[in-house]
Design a protein around this motif. Structure first.
Motif: not given
Lengths: 438, 307
Positions: A186, A247-249, A251-252, A261, A266
């Protein structure tokens, strides 16, 4: 029949022993107990405590508590008849409650001769309290605490992938474009989890774009400026990094996920508090040993840095006997010396002494985070240091999260938050107002 | 003198008789008083706190009347309403699934001739694991980057899921954990009930040619009804109070998608330090649970009368 000279010598020996006993009793400090949070920098603090015990013969007990339990333990301690803790470590979001409630004894009340060494970081004056202004400031304020870790954000980046420190947002986005390859890598990761994580993550972006939450709260003007055009620009940039580089999430993503990460290789870039630096070169935890470099938080081209503290403050509860207050004071004086601060850094702590942050240690590769952190710590500021801060944080933390997960547009999130902050401040009787909606 | 003695004697006998007749009541009185003191007093204090605004100054607690302010705040508090709706969804879905799964498992295990003890022991494990460990285990399992669930999905070529990070699935993800954690309890209660059913009734129904479904509908479920109700009430009350799983897995997010009442009361009370308003929210929550239980008891009574 006892020889008179022997009797005199025996009496002299007894008197000397008594004097020695009395003097040792007079100079040994009372044992103290410290309430402190478990953290990546705890190892450094523990090393300092061990050194203090070895150097002075005094006893220090530590109650190492996970973050969620610290506040309630501190509250219970200071609200009771006698505090079991002689020093309590408080997050910056909590200190106003303790200062304004009269729960801490000013350090200069314990030792009127004590002055903070000028090289020590004051964490945006969060260690002072001006009773009259009801504001944390050294200007007319009393010294209430010291900061064991001023803890501001640094920009962590992969030195093996990115050649130069990303100074501006353009640099950040360029590095992101070059290295964003989900789900393997990312480009840049920020905290986006609801509440304190996203609120704290957004603050440096807000300030560096010239934005603010309130107009001039220090001087009593609590006009809400959270839905200003500057904040909208900041939020759009913040969301752009999240949506294009994270990353795709998003909000979490909390601090734990973000650090994970980075440690697993990553994330090519991330905004993380300096406290996490010790993990980066730990081969037991990190897959990127020696690869992470540190820079001050990015800024828009042509604009200066405006970092934010997420500091810790350690103070003496009001309900502690005087002898233990004096003992706590002895520890504080010891902790803030340059020698101790050096040992603190070597043990994994985050020193607050700029002599250490800019000293010979900072030239070592292991401490490559020190220089960017020193620059950050010298210019960082505090936000939300007023009694409604916790409520305001909940509002900002929710609305920003909703903007991030797409439940609200950025304009709607800022307008809604501004109205809710205004309502909180109006209910407290503050001199407040609002900007027109965006 | 004799009259006086007789009078004293009859008075003592009367007292003794009174003690004898009400001995059961007197025996439980100390425990009842203790229980009342430990439950009623805190409840009264909570009521009192809910009418106040509480702050601290000079290390002293400052109490100001603020009943209407707290009430107005409650009516304007959309997060509490959202938390209430989420809580009701959580209670309805998790309890229903746990009841169905627990009963099905209990029926299956009651048919086992061998290994029943082993299954019962194995089923105990999720109940024995501390909630903090459960939260961490499932958080790791749900992790979209490193979690075992996504690894398994990837192995069969399915796209990765981010159950905790999506507003559509966060509450569902927490419900799944709750079902995993508490279905064994329902199973154990209902298995105990099934094992207590009279064998001769089941044998008689078999001789009469009843199918398994007929036995289930006309014999097992009616006889098991009290145990089912106990399990249902117990689970739904505990589900109303859900806190640890949500605190550890989502903290109520993303947005307010998994915010529940207990967590929100905690945030208001402890994070925002609004003691008076937090007490008001706690009182309202207790009232809602009482209304739920009252409605349930009423329905039960009507169903019993109808039968």
């Amino acid at each position: 029949m006892i020889d008179p000279s022997l009797k005199v010598r025996r009496n002299a020996l007894g008197a000397a022993a008594l004097v020695a006993l009395m003097s040792s009793t007079a100079y040994a400090a009372e044992p103290i107990t410290i309430l402190i949070n478990n953290s990546p920098w705890y190892g450094g603090f523990e090393a300092v405590v061990e050194k203090y015990e070895a150097d002075t013969g005094n006893t220090v007990n530590i109650d190492r508590t996970p973050y969620p339990g610290v506040l309630e333990k501190a509250r219970n301690a200071v609200r009771g008849e006698e505090s079991p803790y002689d020093l309590v470590n408080l997050d910056n979001g909590w200190v106003v409650e303790f200062y304004s409630g009269g729960f801490l004894t000013p350090l200069t009340d314990v030792d009127p001769d004590f002055t903070l060494p000028p090289e020590v970081v004051t964490a945006g004056d969060s260690i002072y309290w001006n009773e009259e202004l009801q504001w944390p400031t050294s200007d007319g304020g009393k010294l209430m605490a010291f900061s064991p870790n001023a803890n501001a954000h640094l920009w962590y980046y992969r030195g093996d992938l990115i050649d130069a420190p990303p100074e501006t947002y353009d640099d950040v986005m360029a590095a992101c474009a070059a290295h964003h390859s989900p789900p393997d890598t990312y480009g840049a990761v920020l905290r986006g989890e609801r509440g304190n994580p996203i609120r704290f993550a957004f603050m440096p972006h807000m300030l560096v774009h010239g934005g603010s939450i309130l107009k001039d709260p220090k001087n009593g003007d609590f006009t809400v400026t959270f839905n200003s055009p500057e904040n909208l620009t900041a939020l759009n940039k913040f969301l752009e990094i999240h949506n294009e580089c994270s990353a795709d999430n998003p909000g979490a993503i909390g601090q734990g996920e973000m650090i994970q990460l980075v440690l697993t290789g990553k994330a090519a870039q991330a905004a993380i508090v300096v406290a996490a630096q010790a993990q980066m070169d730990n081969p037991e935890k990190s897959a990127v040993v020696g690869k992470i470099q540190f820079a001050a938080m990015p800024n828009p081209a042509g604009m200066g840095k405006r970092p934010v503290f997420g500091s810790w403050q350690m103070g003496i509860p009001h309900n502690v006997p005087d002898a233990r207050k004096a003992a706590a004071m002895e520890f504080i004086k010891y902790f803030l010396t340059e020698e101790t601060q050096t040992a603190y850094a070597e043990g994994g702590g985050i020193p607050v002494h700029t002599g250490v942050l800019r000293g010979p240690l900072s030239d070592q590769d292991r401490f490559r985070w020190m220089k960017p952190y020193a620059t950050t710590a010298e210019s960082a500021v505090q936000v939300l240091l007023y009694k409604e801060g916790a409520e305001v944080e909940q509002v900002i933390g929710l609305r920003l999260n909703q903007a991030l997960i797409g439940e609200m547009s950025p304009e709607e999130a800022l307008n809604t938050a501004a109205k809710e902050i205004h309502d909180i401040l109006a209910a407290s009787g503050r001199n407040t107002g609002q900007l027109p909606d965006l | 003198m004799a009259d006086q003695l007789n009078h004293n004697k009859s008075w003592l006998e009367g007292l003794w008789d009174l003690l004898d007749r009400h001995f059961k009541l007197l025996a439980v009185l100390p425990a009842a008083i203790l229980l009342l003191a430990l439950t009623v007093y805190p409840l009264l204090e909570l009521f009192h706190m809910s009418t106040l605004k509480i702050s601290f100054s000079n290390a002293e607690m400052v109490r100001e009347p603020a009943f209407w302010d707290n009430l107005t705040k409650l009516f304007d508090d959309w997060i509490y309403r959202r938390a209430l709706v989420n809580t009701l969804i959580f209670v309805a879905v998790s309890t229903s699934v746990e009841m169905v799964l627990g009963f099905a498992l209990a029926l299956a295990v009651s048919e086992l001739v061998r290994g029943r003890g082993l299954v019962r022991t194995a089923m105990l494990l999720p109940i024995l694991i501390p909630p903090v460990a459960i939260g961490n285990i499932w958080r790791l399992m749900y992790n979209p980057e490193f979690g075992v669930i996504n690894s398994l999905l990837a192995m069969v070529g399915l796209p990765a899921l981010d159950l905790l990070g999506s507003t559509q699935t966060a509450l569902l993800a927490v419900i799944i954990v709750d079902v995993w954690h508490w279905t064994p309890l329902v199973f154990l209660i209902l298995l105990a009930g099934l094992e207590a059913l009279p064998d001769e009734l089941m044998e008689a129904s078999s001789i009469d040619g009843a199918s398994y479904i007929q036995k289930l509908v006309y014999i097992i479920i009616p006889l098991m009804w009290p145990a089912i109700m106990v399990a249902f009430i117990f689970r739904s009350i505990v589900a109303f109070k859900v806190f640890d799983q949500i605190f550890l897995l989502t903290s109520g997010g993303p947005g307010t998608s998994s915010e529940v009442v207990s967590l929100y009361v905690y945030k208001v009370f402890f994070q925002q330090n609004q003691l008076g308003y937090g007490a008001m929210l706690a009182i309202i929550t207790i009232a809602i649970v009482c209304v739920y239980l009252g409605t349930f008891a009423l329905m039960q009574r009507r169903m019993a009368r109808a039968k």
